[in-house]
Design an enzyme around this catalytic site. Sequence first.
Site, PDB file in Angstrom:
ATOM      1  N   LYS A  36      45.321  43.014  44.542  1.00 49.97           N
ATOM      2  CA  LYS A  36      44.468  43.653  43.310  1.00 49.97           C
ATOM      3  C   LYS A  36      43.702  44.821  43.890  1.00 49.97           C
ATOM      4  O   LYS A  36      42.839  44.813  44.822  1.00 49.97           O
ATOM      5  CB  LYS A  36      43.536  42.719  42.598  1.00 49.97           C
ATOM      6  CG  LYS A  36      42.994  43.403  41.421  1.00 49.97           C
ATOM      7  CD  LYS A  36      42.013  42.351  40.495  1.00 49.97           C
ATOM      8  CE  LYS A  36      40.722  42.306  40.934  1.00 49.97           C
ATOM      9  NZ  LYS A  36      39.720  43.576  40.576  1.00 49.97           N
ATOM     10  N   ASP A  63      43.612  47.433  38.716  1.00 52.17           N
ATOM     11  CA  ASP A  63      42.445  47.023  37.761  1.00 52.17           C
ATOM     12  C   ASP A  63      41.414  48.083  37.459  1.00 52.17           C
ATOM     13  O   ASP A  63      40.423  48.090  38.316  1.00 52.17           O
ATOM     14  CB  ASP A  63      42.040  45.705  38.509  1.00 52.17           C
ATOM     15  CG  ASP A  63      40.842  45.327  37.432  1.00 52.17           C
ATOM     16  OD1 ASP A  63      40.779  45.616  36.148  1.00 52.17           O
ATOM     17  OD2 ASP A  63      39.763  44.503  38.077  1.00 52.17           O
ATOM     18  N   LYS A  65      40.732  49.320  34.412  1.00 54.36           N
ATOM     19  CA  LYS A  65      39.810  49.091  33.162  1.00 54.36           C
ATOM     20  C   LYS A  65      39.662  50.440  32.271  1.00 54.36           C
ATOM     21  O   LYS A  65      38.516  50.764  32.052  1.00 54.36           O
ATOM     22  CB  LYS A  65      38.482  48.414  33.671  1.00 54.36           C
ATOM     23  CG  LYS A  65      38.586  47.053  34.242  1.00 54.36           C
ATOM     24  CD  LYS A  65      37.265  46.305  34.406  1.00 54.36           C
ATOM     25  CE  LYS A  65      37.285  44.995  34.933  1.00 54.36           C
ATOM     26  NZ  LYS A  65      37.619  45.009  36.470  1.00 54.36           N
ATOM     27  N   ASP A  68      40.055  55.320  27.127  1.00 52.51           N
ATOM     28  CA  ASP A  68      39.707  56.752  26.674  1.00 52.51           C
ATOM     29  C   ASP A  68      40.739  57.046  25.611  1.00 52.51           C
ATOM     30  O   ASP A  68      41.090  55.918  24.770  1.00 52.51           O
ATOM     31  CB  ASP A  68      40.174  57.592  27.810  1.00 52.51           C
ATOM     32  CG  ASP A  68      39.794  58.979  27.971  1.00 52.51           C
ATOM     33  OD1 ASP A  68      39.524  59.645  27.102  1.00 52.51           O
ATOM     34  OD2 ASP A  68      39.519  59.385  29.126  1.00 52.51           O
ATOM     35  N   PRO A  70      43.943  57.699  23.204  1.00 54.17           N
ATOM     36  CA  PRO A  70      45.300  57.294  23.429  1.00 54.17           C
ATOM     37  C   PRO A  70      46.073  58.183  24.258  1.00 54.17           C
ATOM     38  O   PRO A  70      46.930  57.755  25.170  1.00 54.17           O
ATOM     39  CB  PRO A  70      45.584  56.908  22.120  1.00 54.17           C
ATOM     40  CG  PRO A  70      44.527  56.504  21.158  1.00 54.17           C
ATOM     41  CD  PRO A  70      43.569  57.521  21.789  1.00 54.17           C
ATOM     42  N   THR A 127      32.402  39.818  31.951  1.00 49.04           N
ATOM     43  CA  THR A 127      31.497  38.693  32.098  1.00 49.04           C
ATOM     44  C   THR A 127      29.910  39.190  32.726  1.00 49.04           C
ATOM     45  O   THR A 127      29.208  38.114  32.669  1.00 49.04           O
ATOM     46  CB  THR A 127      32.226  37.932  33.387  1.00 49.04           C
ATOM     47  OG1 THR A 127      32.582  38.954  34.561  1.00 49.04           O
ATOM     48  CG2 THR A 127      33.471  37.231  32.966  1.00 49.04           C
ATOM     49  N   ARG A 188      36.506  29.828  42.444  1.00 45.48           N
ATOM     50  CA  ARG A 188      35.997  29.296  43.529  1.00 45.48           C
ATOM     51  C   ARG A 188      36.387  28.109  44.051  1.00 45.48           C
ATOM     52  O   ARG A 188      36.370  26.847  43.361  1.00 45.48           O
ATOM     53  CB  ARG A 188      34.396  29.456  43.536  1.00 45.48           C
ATOM     54  CG  ARG A 188      33.525  30.520  43.392  1.00 45.48           C
ATOM     55  CD  ARG A 188      33.724  31.383  44.611  1.00 45.48           C
ATOM     56  NE  ARG A 188      33.448  32.755  44.778  1.00 45.48           N
ATOM     57  CZ  ARG A 188      33.821  33.874  44.477  1.00 45.48           C
ATOM     58  NH1 ARG A 188      35.012  33.815  43.979  1.00 45.48           N
ATOM     59  NH2 ARG A 188      33.354  34.795  44.375  1.00 45.48           N
ATOM     60  N   ARG A 218      36.539  37.235  47.744  1.00 36.68           N
ATOM     61  CA  ARG A 218      35.569  36.632  48.895  1.00 36.68           C
ATOM     62  C   ARG A 218      36.138  35.400  49.389  1.00 36.68           C
ATOM     63  O   ARG A 218      36.074  35.467  50.666  1.00 36.68           O
ATOM     64  CB  ARG A 218      34.359  37.077  48.608  1.00 36.68           C
ATOM     65  CG  ARG A 218      33.752  38.236  48.410  1.00 36.68           C
ATOM     66  CD  ARG A 218      32.684  38.607  47.779  1.00 36.68           C
ATOM     67  NE  ARG A 218      32.572  38.230  46.379  1.00 36.68           N
ATOM     68  CZ  ARG A 218      31.714  38.585  45.479  1.00 36.68           C
ATOM     69  NH1 ARG A 218      30.599  38.749  45.975  1.00 36.68           N
ATOM     70  NH2 ARG A 218      31.906  38.336  44.221  1.00 36.68           N
TER      71      ARG A 218
HETATM   72  O1  C5P Z   1      35.168  37.951  45.425  1.00 34.90           O
HETATM   73  P1  C5P Z   1      35.527  37.568  43.788  1.00 34.90           P
HETATM   74  O2  C5P Z   1      36.422  36.574  44.070  1.00 34.90           O
HETATM   75  O3  C5P Z   1      34.274  37.370  43.216  1.00 34.90           O
HETATM   76  O4  C5P Z   1      36.218  38.832  43.071  1.00 34.90           O
HETATM   77  C1  C5P Z   1      36.615  38.841  42.020  1.00 34.90           C
HETATM   78  C2  C5P Z   1      37.414  39.953  41.512  1.00 34.90           C
HETATM   79  O5  C5P Z   1      37.496  39.971  39.911  1.00 34.90           O
HETATM   80  C3  C5P Z   1      36.493  41.302  41.666  1.00 34.90           C
HETATM   81  O6  C5P Z   1      37.392  42.229  42.212  1.00 34.90           O
HETATM   82  C4  C5P Z   1      35.860  41.573  40.547  1.00 34.90           C
HETATM   83  O7  C5P Z   1      35.729  43.078  40.315  1.00 34.90           O
HETATM   84  C5  C5P Z   1      36.877  41.033  39.469  1.00 34.90           C
HETATM   85  N1  C5P Z   1      36.479  40.684  38.252  1.00 34.90           N
HETATM   86  C6  C5P Z   1      35.453  39.788  37.978  1.00 34.90           C
HETATM   87  N2  C5P Z   1      35.236  39.507  36.663  1.00 34.90           N
HETATM   88  C7  C5P Z   1      35.646  40.109  35.555  1.00 34.90           C
HETATM   89  C8  C5P Z   1      36.824  41.241  35.908  1.00 34.90           C
HETATM   90  C9  C5P Z   1      36.981  41.179  37.156  1.00 34.90           C
HETATM   91  O8  C5P Z   1      34.938  39.326  38.939  1.00 34.90           O
HETATM   92  N3  C5P Z   1      35.320  39.925  34.428  1.00 34.90           N
END
Ligand code: C5P
Length: 246
Positions: A36, A63, A65, A68, A70, A127, A188, A218
């Site tokens: 990603k 990604d 996002k 703008d 169409p 989120t 996680r 991470r």
């Molecule tokens: O490091 P981690 O596992 O938290 O990374 C999550 C990834 O998902 C990041 O690239 C973050 O930008 C993306 N993301 C997110 N929440 C969202 C949309 C995308 O954490 N609602």
Amino acid sequence: MTRSTAGERIMVALDLEAREALDVARSLVGIVRWAKVGMTLFYREGPDIVRRLADLGFEVFVDLKIHDIPHQVELAAAGLARLGAGMMTVHAAGGSAMVDAAVSGVRRGASESGVSPPAVVAVTVLTSIDDSSLAAIGVERPVTEQVPLLARVARAGGADGVVCSPHEAARMRGLFGEAGYVVCPGIRPAGSEADDQARVATPHAALLAGASHLVIGRPITAAASPASAAMRIIDEIEGAKTWQES
Ligand code: C5P
């Protein structure tokens, strides 16, 4: 789920400098199917990073996002398709005509360059947004109602699925059906740090709820050995039941 299916469902979020991103990516070839690329890496390194990751054999989830008018979105989506992206994101809040423009754009870009069009997945409510932040921009509906409303907008525009937290996965699966993409960040593995993610779930719980793909940053990229961390996650979900099997 088999071991190789488990690896196909993992999208490693390469929120790193280009050199580090490519080093991590090289160590994950053959283990994880998706890479990603978010705004940080894309704006810093440019479109070439997508080609380089695709050349390593990854499906690339771009990604950005996009949100703008169409016309602009259609051209941007066509450009991402030409680069060889496997998936891209748009904001459902741009409306169904904008989502539809992204879908037309990827089809056109892909057919012009003889590749398969990337999947278009829609972001509903970020989120980081809660009910009071929605109210501050004039949306009185709570997040729990705004998310399905925007998911229906995305579906009406022809999106292939949504990005959502694992907590909304079951509801999104209901809206997009069996073949829809339900892409979940906030993953996680058991016993790892939540970092700045507030609504987390284990890989297994997310798959059971309806996720088709797990975005993991991470817990893999910050590990001493990203390949071992990814393999531990695959071990955790190999043999696990998914929403289809439960
Ligand atoms: O490091 P981690 O596992 O938290 O990374 C999550 C990834 O998902 C990041 O690239 C973050 O930008 C993306 N993301 C997110 N929440 C969202 C949309 C995308 O954490 N609602």
